[in-house]
Design a protein around this motif. Structure first.
Motif, PDB file in Angstrom:
ATOM      1  N   ASP A  18     -44.122  -9.520  55.632  1.00  0.00           N
ATOM      2  CA  ASP A  18     -43.922  -9.151  54.155  1.00  0.00           C
ATOM      3  C   ASP A  18     -44.120 -10.303  53.234  1.00  0.00           C
ATOM      4  N   SER A  24     -45.163  -5.845  50.429  1.00  0.00           N
ATOM      5  CA  SER A  24     -43.641  -5.391  50.630  1.00  0.00           C
ATOM      6  C   SER A  24     -42.657  -5.968  49.525  1.00  0.00           C
ATOM      7  N   ALA A  27     -42.072  -4.163  46.548  1.00  0.00           N
ATOM      8  CA  ALA A  27     -41.529  -2.669  46.966  1.00  0.00           C
ATOM      9  C   ALA A  27     -40.027  -3.089  47.171  1.00  0.00           C
ATOM     10  N   TYR A  83     -36.138   2.295  49.842  1.00  0.00           N
ATOM     11  CA  TYR A  83     -37.278   1.724  50.742  1.00  0.00           C
ATOM     12  C   TYR A  83     -37.808   2.536  52.093  1.00  0.00           C
ATOM     13  N   VAL A  86     -40.463   4.301  50.886  1.00  0.00           N
ATOM     14  CA  VAL A  86     -41.713   3.437  50.566  1.00  0.00           C
ATOM     15  C   VAL A  86     -42.417   3.292  52.137  1.00  0.00           C
ATOM     16  N   VAL A  87     -41.539   2.986  52.862  1.00  0.00           N
ATOM     17  CA  VAL A  87     -41.974   2.655  54.326  1.00  0.00           C
ATOM     18  C   VAL A  87     -42.565   3.800  54.947  1.00  0.00           C
ATOM     19  N   VAL A  91     -46.383   0.945  53.513  1.00  0.00           N
ATOM     20  CA  VAL A  91     -46.414   0.012  52.556  1.00  0.00           C
ATOM     21  C   VAL A  91     -47.930  -0.576  52.568  1.00  0.00           C
ATOM     22  N   LYS A 125     -42.641  -0.495  59.975  1.00  0.00           N
ATOM     23  CA  LYS A 125     -43.655  -0.907  58.583  1.00  0.00           C
ATOM     24  C   LYS A 125     -44.857  -1.052  59.291  1.00  0.00           C
ATOM     25  N   SER A 129     -48.203   1.432  58.465  1.00  0.00           N
ATOM     26  CA  SER A 129     -49.377   0.795  57.603  1.00  0.00           C
ATOM     27  C   SER A 129     -50.335   0.748  58.570  1.00  0.00           C
TER      28      SER A 129
END
Length: 229
Positions: A18, A24, A27, A83, A86-87, A91, A125, A129
């Motif tokens: 992160d 992240s 975020a 979150y 978002v994940v 991210v 994550k 990504s």
């Protein structure tokens, strides 16, 4: 300090996640702030920034001090929902991470992740990504007794790769992670994200660079120098 060159050729490179590979931190802070506002708390940005690079336990304690335990739980539960969305979408990457990973993979240099995130979320994550296939090992706070700034997760990463800690280059964005790498006997290079290193962090004497592209160029220079020997 800026780097004139690495003092050794790394046998492996270990990455924080992160703020170093994934964008992240912004975020996470955004989701926490939104959840707090929904609960009626307009908390200062300095509180959210103080959580960067720390374990979940530390973050919970900071929220307890700000709003109390009951409100903390409400905020965290809502922020997790925000979150997760978002994940699931993936991210965004930090600039230069794909070029760095491709560079290391092409040259056969082993790579591991050492993150303060818990294992299920870390794997989710990295997978969402598109970064997970780039790594030989993923080590998380779920896998060790003590989180950063203790050295545990970095020592586990080195062991997982079969490399001595002193042969590992660590890429980190936070002072907490830098301290963990130093405690593990590794060589950290810091690429700050949301937090600029303060005087205490700079006093650690490690290399600080503006970007992952700069770190990659540092490695290229070292490998080029080796090839001349």
């Amino acid at each position: 300090m800026t780097a004139r060159g690495l003092p050794f050729t790394p046998a492996a490179v270990i990455f924080d996640m992160d703020g170093l590979m994934l964008d992240s931190e912004r975020a996470i802070i955004g989701c926490l702030a939104e959840a707090a506002r929904e609960a009626g708390h307009d908390l200062p940005e300095v509180l959210w920034l103080s959580m960067v690079g720390h374990s979940e336990a530390v973050c919970r304690h900071l929220l307890d001090e700000a709003v109390g335990e009951a409100q903390r739980e409400l905020i965290l539960q809502r922020s997790h929902v925000l979150y997760d969305a978002v994940v699931a979408a993936g991210v965004p990457h930090r600039p230069g991470i794909i070029a760095m990973l491709d560079f290391l993979q092409t040259r056969g240099i082993p790579r591991a992740v050492a993150t303060s995130t818990r294992r299920p979320l870390a794997l989710k994550k990295l997978a969402a990504s598109g970064l997970l296939p780039h790594f030989d090992a993923v080590c998380t706070s779920s896998d060790v007794e003590h989180p950063k700034p203790a050295p545990d997760v970095y020592l586990l990463a080195a062991h997982s790769l079969g490399v001595e800690p002193a042969q590992c280059l660590v890429l980190e964005d936070s002072p907490t992670g830098v301290r963990a790498a130093l405690a593990a006997g590794m060589y950290p290079v810091q690429i700050p994200d949301l937090l600029e290193p303060d005087d205490a962090a700079r006093a650690l004497g490690h290399v600080i660079l503006p970007s992952l592209d700069d770190a990659r160029q540092l490695l290229e220079q070292q490998l080029a120098a080796d090839s001349l020997l």
